[in-house]
Design a protein around this motif. Structure first.
Motif: not given
Ligand code: PMP
Length: 385
Positions: A97-99, A123, A126, A168, A172, A200, A202-203, A231, A234, A242
């Motif tokens: 995942g991006g996380l 988000f 961080y 970001n 988000n 970041d 991811v979007y 991600s 997403k 993940r």
């Molecule tokens: N960065 C941001 C800004 C997000 O909103 C999210 C998911 N809510 C993530 C990273 C994590 O993405 P992933 O679900 O791929 O772990």
């Protein structure tokens, strides 16, 4: 007997608002406009590919940095979209995942005593990840009226201890994106510093109204100091698989991989194989902007009838709405009231501020099927005190 056992918590206690809302939403059988996860199925072909990959034997650890075919198509995609050449072997890493990419990207370069600048509302991961490094998070507040970064404030916040700046875009929870003039200011404030940019993105594919996503990888002066996080969860409506990834210059990526190998070692193998085939078709991600813009507009058409003051949303799959002109509730109480009386779940924006700042605003998610958006939109538009 007196116990000598004691634990010193590294993170603030208390369960997150997401868990609270989740529990209440189940209790009230509320419409889910709170969670950033789609409630519709991904492409059937993607599911078939993952199933096939499992049957073909991709059930063990993948290579630590990710399945080679996936890293290759991701490097090609980045080159095509942003003109950036990342070496698939040394500069692209597939993560859980991006996380996980965010976690590894912060952990690798940030040392105890360092400072990390980020923007609030943010988000929520961080700040705690920075704290876990023994480093100091430095939050800069974005005005909800303009949704713009004040670059003078950023310049003033930079000290010799600033090790990282977290961007970001698309954002988000505000739905704002950086513009070219922000990029110019970012280049100026980071020039001649030792600052790593964690971007970041991811979007990245959810950008509306003909606007452009300005990836750090598009600008060589920024790309040389940036880790860009993305991600596939997403992009392909499979957040539970993940799979995310990051791209960065080899010198930074080498350090990130040292963390990644002890964190998860590798992302799920069959999902990576399936996603490699999907990413080969650019339409699979380029169609996303139109797909989500339509969903945004469905929700907006209902919210136009509501007393809520909806903020412009040009990206991502969240929008903000201010209620404070006609209610004295705290944002948490407002969200609880919406759950109880209107049976619709949203998130109080205070949970995106480290100190819980209450701006009388909620976050609404539109990554939902059309019926859910209509039902949720109707419920929100019918809200009266
Ligand atoms: N960065 C941001 C800004 C997000 O909103 C999210 C998911 N809510 C993530 C990273 C994590 O993405 P992933 O679900 O791929 O772990």
């Amino acid at each position: 007997m007196q116990s000598t056992f004691s634990l010193r918590s590294k993170l603030p206690s208390g369960i997150s608002i997401f868990s609270v809302i989740g529990q209440l939403a189940t209790e009230y059988q509320a419409i889910n406009l709170w969670q950033g996860a789609p409630n519709f199925l991904p492409d059937q072909q993607l599911i078939d590919s993952a199933t096939m990959a499992m049957k073909q034997g991709f059930n063990q650890y993948s290579p630590m940095m990710g399945v080679p075919a996936l890293r290759q198509v991701l490097a090609e995609k980045t080159a095509k979209l942003y003109g950036a050449r990342y070496d698939a072997d040394k500069e692209v890493t597939v993560t859980a995942g991006g996380l996980e990419a965010v976690y590894a990207a912060i952990t690798a370069p940030v040392h105890p005593g360092d400072e990390v600048i980020f923007f609030e509302p943010a988000f929520e991961c961080y700040e705690p990840i920075v704290r876990l490094q023994g480093a100091t998070p430095v939050a800069i507040t974005i005005s909800l009226d303009t949704l713009k970064i004040d670059w003078e404030e950023v310049a003033a916040a930079i000290t010799p201890r600033t090790r990282m700046l977290i961007i970001n875009t698309p954002h988000n929870p505000t739905g704002a994106i950086l513009e070219k003039r922000d990029i110019d200011r970012l280049i100026a404030v980071t020039r001649n510093t030792n600052i790593v940019i964690l971007s970041d993105e991811v979007y990245e594919h959810m950008v509306y109204d003909g606007m452009t996503h300005h990836s750090m990888s598009r600008y060589p002066e920024l790309a040389e100091r940036s880790v860009v996080v993305l991600s596939l969860g997403k992009t392909y409506h499979v957040t539970g698989w993940r799979v995310g990834y990051c791209v960065a210059p080899a010198e930074i990526m080498e350090e990130i991989r040292k963390v990644h190998q002890y964190l998860v070692f590798s992302a799920p193998a069959p999902m990576q194989v399936a996603l490699a085939a999907a990413v080969e078709n650019p339409e699979s991600y380029l169609a996303l902007a139109e797909f989500y813009q339509r969903k945004r507009d469905i929700l907006l058409s209902y919210l136009a009838e509501s007393p809520l003051d909806v903020k412009p949303c040009s990206s991502g799959f969240f929008m903000l709405a201010r209620f404070s002109d006609f209610s004295n509730y705290s944002d948490r109480d407002f969200v609880f009231d919406l759950l109880r009386r209107m049976r619709v779940g949203t998130i109080p924006l205070s949970s995106f501020y480290g100190d819980g700042t209450d701006t009388g605003t909620i976050r609404i998610s539109f990554c939902k099927d059309d019926d859910t958006l209509r039902e949720g939109g109707r419920a929100l538009s019918n809200w009266r005190q």
